[in-house]
Design an enzyme around this catalytic site. Structure first.
Site, PDB file in Angstrom:
ATOM      1  N   PHE A 105      28.783  43.881  39.490  1.00 44.81           N
ATOM      2  CA  PHE A 105      30.058  43.589  39.477  1.00 44.81           C
ATOM      3  C   PHE A 105      30.382  42.558  38.656  1.00 44.81           C
ATOM      4  O   PHE A 105      29.508  41.484  38.670  1.00 44.81           O
ATOM      5  CB  PHE A 105      30.719  43.383  40.819  1.00 44.81           C
ATOM      6  CG  PHE A 105      30.385  44.588  41.855  1.00 44.81           C
ATOM      7  CD1 PHE A 105      31.323  45.718  41.836  1.00 44.81           C
ATOM      8  CD2 PHE A 105      29.165  44.633  42.636  1.00 44.81           C
ATOM      9  CE1 PHE A 105      31.057  46.815  42.603  1.00 44.81           C
ATOM     10  CE2 PHE A 105      29.188  45.805  43.223  1.00 44.81           C
ATOM     11  CZ  PHE A 105      29.931  46.803  43.360  1.00 44.81           C
ATOM     12  N   GLU A 106      31.678  42.607  37.899  1.00 49.50           N
ATOM     13  CA  GLU A 106      31.894  41.370  37.030  1.00 49.50           C
ATOM     14  C   GLU A 106      32.239  40.051  37.741  1.00 49.50           C
ATOM     15  O   GLU A 106      32.109  38.883  37.060  1.00 49.50           O
ATOM     16  CB  GLU A 106      33.292  41.901  36.308  1.00 49.50           C
ATOM     17  CG  GLU A 106      34.469  42.057  37.316  1.00 49.50           C
ATOM     18  CD  GLU A 106      35.655  42.582  36.647  1.00 49.50           C
ATOM     19  OE1 GLU A 106      36.299  42.146  35.912  1.00 49.50           O
ATOM     20  OE2 GLU A 106      36.170  43.620  36.708  1.00 49.50           O
ATOM     21  N   THR A 107      32.286  40.001  38.893  1.00 52.27           N
ATOM     22  CA  THR A 107      32.523  38.980  39.813  1.00 52.27           C
ATOM     23  C   THR A 107      31.266  38.285  39.934  1.00 52.27           C
ATOM     24  O   THR A 107      31.334  36.864  40.291  1.00 52.27           O
ATOM     25  CB  THR A 107      32.983  39.112  41.333  1.00 52.27           C
ATOM     26  OG1 THR A 107      32.166  40.469  41.803  1.00 52.27           O
ATOM     27  CG2 THR A 107      34.290  39.581  41.158  1.00 52.27           C
ATOM     28  N   ASN A 115      39.077  39.045  31.780  1.00 57.78           N
ATOM     29  CA  ASN A 115      38.087  38.231  32.724  1.00 57.78           C
ATOM     30  C   ASN A 115      36.920  37.376  31.878  1.00 57.78           C
ATOM     31  O   ASN A 115      36.793  36.198  32.228  1.00 57.78           O
ATOM     32  CB  ASN A 115      37.578  38.853  33.643  1.00 57.78           C
ATOM     33  CG  ASN A 115      38.499  39.346  35.074  1.00 57.78           C
ATOM     34  OD1 ASN A 115      39.323  38.397  34.954  1.00 57.78           O
ATOM     35  ND2 ASN A 115      38.210  40.428  35.852  1.00 57.78           N
TER      36      ASN A 115
END
Lengths: 325, 274, 274, 325
Positions: C71-73, D110
């Site tokens: 996940f990008e997180t 992001n």
């Protein structure tokens, strides 16, 4: 999700790992810093195989650097620091090799080299820095112009530009990204699915591995996947970045591995003494590199008592009271 | 563990007894104490190995308890129950505030909010505090090769200021560096700012003979404090460029408490004190 | 927990029963299965929430056990014993390979060694697979504001390829985007490469009606597979630009095992299946 | 080294922290991501104090973002994503505010936003990226030209250049660094000497804090210095980067904090329902922001039972089986 052995095809001997991923002329980088967590089992193996013409890209990987240079494996060197702390303010075989013109050196700084690895890890071609403006680190190149354009060598050492977002006197140094062929690091633990855990400082190991085309991880031990998954905050690299895993207990000796063993002052001082003399150095290589069949044989030569002396205290992570003179 | 036998007087080689007052101390002890006095409470200290570690540790135990010590390797605020032999010694990762890596450590050096002070050494220094830790002789065909910058150029570039340790001598204090590794005041005056630096520069040079500072306008080195028993002439003789000695005072010698902490608490094995 | 009651046939709004063959499945289930079939063993999957998570999880359980989900997180390889409701759900950090942050996660997306496949959605898509997830109307005075890129533009820029989930409709498959958030094949042909991208681009668009792919030379979208019971005419009517339907085959419907895993193991709470 | 209370002068109430470090017009950033570890106690306090004209710089800080925008505190916004996962594909008050022209938005991604924070943390004026070439993210700016040059607003949104180390078609996007006035993050633990520990994903919290002029840390609990020093690998920020420490149990509610509590689907769904309607939203602000005297009062309104429902399981770190529909 079914459990599967993520180490299938990755678990191998150090000989196999070096055979597969390190060739004459490779651009390589090693993990650790001066006397800590250098992947020495791999370094001795590279030296033993007499691999040559390596382009080593390093910040301050003292002990690994000096052995690779001293064994004649290295032809080109991007480097910030060729020293080993109090054990060798300048690495001795490195110094001799440079003075004799046996290696070509491109000087950077520790911040520059770690940022160059970071740029490689981020997948960008360069990264800016405010280090070195007006110094010879920025003004002078150790690599001759005819090398420019060869694989792994940028068209310029650095490029100084005016900050396009800034005002007058806002010069910035652009550092070219590093994307080595292979990174070799030594870690405390690798899990059965190939996740890597490093305890203590990570130096630039993670940036190096992410920037590289292949990654060899030597480790103190293999542990169950479930164990490393219980505290994923502590893990350093995911399985998909690891190509080879090698079990090598004491694999960083004579450098230290937090929670496992301290550096070995006896061997480092011996090294320092013999490195100063070409004949004694040749004898060291015969005795400790070419004449040693395996890492087990190396550890036998170091001896059980000395390994006991440098064993890390469980809480401190090093060997308190160790005689380090 | 050898006892200190000579005073600071007489320079690096000589051990001529020049100071009458007790306590007796070595030049290296004087250097550690003198440098430590530049540290202010709250400073964030970029330390190497050697005397710098002693200076930082003594200062923190005496007058700057809220100073923070960190290492370029990423060891931030370790307890240092034992002295590290290198900035990557496992002792810099034990009981620390946090363990990080190089990228993070240099981000602290550069952090605009922090007053970061670095301790550096070098093979050569010039009158503007620029330093060489790379080569003696021609860069492409060096007579002597040293370690190279390590983090010295970065600390010289990015920190709020830096303090230099040197052994005094004409080979070390030179008119012209063989290679400029670490930026000091460059060519003096405003040249550092015009080169693109936002802050920083050398604050002082602490040697076995004296403490040197830099003129606020010209940024040329001058003699600020000579150790007791050391003459200005002796210092000039050991300096390869003309030195303004007109502003020199005599340095306060270490007191008994400073020496006790240094010897008994900081380096009981005399790993660095020798 | 509602039982699926309609087949994939008939498009987003209609629930016309078109498929005779059992098992019965919803369009969303078909989408998850169809997208999952693009995943190869060893792929490194950049997943969002929603159908993408189902596709990735089903694929991993069926034919790509060595695929890695991240996940990008910064959640890398979590076990996903429960489905996350967002990419920052604490479930993406539980029993994972490692927990990192955004900078690290995107470095994996971009990593030249890895075959990274992203799953993305959008408000609008054009014939070259460029997408809009920012605004409808004028950018400076939007009629409708959406979430913005998040990591979509990054995945579209950096990953080895990406797969798009869309509900079919003329408002969504448009001749011209109101805002180009995520780069597809840009203006087709070699334009993506000339723009400075090193790799990547859309591989397929999976809708509630069909699977669309891109011509290898022109990089224009074409109909690759229509779901059983869905006509090419119906798909064209719901697409705001002309579509080559000449290469279309009928998609293999989900089999019983795929549906069982999807319903019983992956989303038993029907958080995403609805 | 003597023990000393490193929290002297740093430990304060949320009111005091906001009073001292957040002013009308400040450029601020908040930690966390969508429904995780948003510093909500601080966010509610900012809203309660009716601070205005904030320039919020954010990647995907969903819940904090939406409340700050919805309470009218924000005038300018650098943002990658105004959403809250499955709870709000687009944050509702954010959407309304943009459509009504009440906030100015500069869209990034992001990766871009996290790199802009990284550049600020590294002390460099910009950082390159390969994201967004040929897209409107790079081509179009939401900030009007007359704002250029104001504090906290770069002279260009981004600058596209040819890679000076590269060849044709090697365009690179240069992203301007972010150096906000203040970062506010919520952490699991702060030690008695001011060291911060975060468990689980760190998102861009660390880069944000290092880039900022001041740092407020709200935390679940204060723990002894010696406890955090036992495993320094797990710590996130050193004492010297932290200006204010606020003890705020459940301080990220209704977003999740790993090992402490899950997100609160009841409150998030309630929020979603009322946010859609201006009158109901005004009533929400009265009831939950202006009408609540303290964070304790807020938690009482949430109620003990609901806090029990969302309590994290010790091993999983979230609330398994929680009804999240």
């Amino acid at each position: 999700m079914a459990e599967h052995n993520g180490l299938d095809g990755k678990l191998m001997s150090i000989g196999e790992a070096v055979e597969r991923f390190v060739a004459d002329g490779s651009q390589i980088c090693v993990g650790g810093f001066t006397i800590n967590r250098n992947p020495m089992a791999a370094v001795y193996e590279i030296a033993r195989r007499r691999i040559k013409d390596l382009h080593l890209v390093a910040h301050s990987n003292g002990q690994a650097l000096d052995l690779l240079v001293g064994a004649g494996c290295v032809r080109r060197l991007d480097i910030a620091y060729g020293g080993n702390g109090r054990f060798a303010p300048t690495c001795i075989r490195f110094r001799k090799a440079v003075e004799r013109g046996e290696v070509l050196v491109e000087d950077y700084t520790n911040n520059m080299m770690s940022l160059r690895f970071l740029a490689g890890a981020l997948g960008v071609p360069f990264i800016p820095s405010k280090s070195g403006l007006g110094t010879d680190v920025v003004e002078r190149s150790g690599f001759p112009p005819e090398l420019r354009g060869e694989k792994g060598i940028p068209c310029e050492k650095v490029i100084v530009i005016d900050d396009p977002f800034g005002h007058a006197d806002d010069e910035v140094v652009l550092l070219p990204a590093l994307t080595p062929d292979v990174s070799i690091i030594h870690a405390q633990q690798v899990s059965t699915d190939g996740t890597v855990r490093i305890k203590g400082l990570t130096f630039a190991d993670l940036e190096q591995c992410k920037a590289s085309g292949a990654v060899i991880v030597t480790c103190e031990e293999i542990v169950p996947e479930d164990y490393l998954r219980l505290d994923p905050d502590q893990n350093a690299l995911p399985p998909f970045l690891v190509d080879a895993v090698v079990v090598a207990p004491y694999g960083a000796h004579p450098t230290a591995v937090r929670y496992f063993y301290d550096y070995d002052p006896v061997h480092l001082n011996h090294y320092k003494a013999v490195a100063k003399d070409d004949e004694q150095w040749a004898a060291y290589l015969e005795e400790w590199v070419y004449g040693v069949e395996s890492w087990d044989a190396y550890l036998d030569k170091i001896g059980g008592a000395q390994l006991a002396h440098i064993r890390a205290n469980t809480v401190a992570g090093y060997a308190p009271g160790l005689d380090r003179r | 563990m050898s006892k200190p036998q000579k005073s600071a007087a007489g320079g690096a080689a000589a051990a001529a007894p020049g100071a009458a007052a007790a306590p007796v101390y070595t030049p290296r002890e004087m250097m550690a104490i003198a440098a430590g006095r530049f540290i202010k409470d709250g400073d964030v200290l970029f330390a190497g190995t050697g005397v710098a570690m002693l200076a930082a540790t003594v200062a923190k135990r005496i007058h700057a308890p809220q100073a923070h010590i960190f290492f370029e390797t990423g060891g931030i605020g370790p307890r240092l129950e034992e002295l590290p032999m290198a900035v990557a010694d496992p002792r810099v990762m034990a009981f620390s505030n946090l363990n990080a890596g190089l990228v993070e450590a240099f981000s602290y050096v550069a952090n605009r909010r922090l007053h970061t002070i670095a301790f550096l050494g070098a093979a050569q220094i010039d009158r503007f505090g620029n330093m060489n830790s790379t080569v003696i002789g021609d860069y492409l065909h060096p007579k002597v090769r040293f370690s190279g910058s390590g983090g010295a150029c970065d600390a010289g570039s990015l920190a709020s200021g830096f303090i230099v340790f040197m052994q005094h001598g004409v080979q070390k204090f030179v008119e012209k560096l063989d290679y400029l590794t670490t930026p000091g005041w460059l060519t003096g005056g405003d040249s550092r700012q015009h080169a693109g630096y936002r802050r920083g520069g050398p604050i002082a040079v602490v040697t076995n003979l004296c403490v040197l500072k830099f003129d606020e306008v010209t940024h040329e080195m001058y003699l600020a404090e000579r150790y007791e028993g050391v003459t200005p002439e002796h210092i000039q003789e050991n300096t390869g460029f003309p030195l303004d000695v007109s502003r020199a005072t005599v340095a306060e010698p270490p007191d008994a408490e400073e020496l006790r902490i240094l010897r008994d608490e900081v380096d009981p094995q005399r790993l660095i004190l020798g």
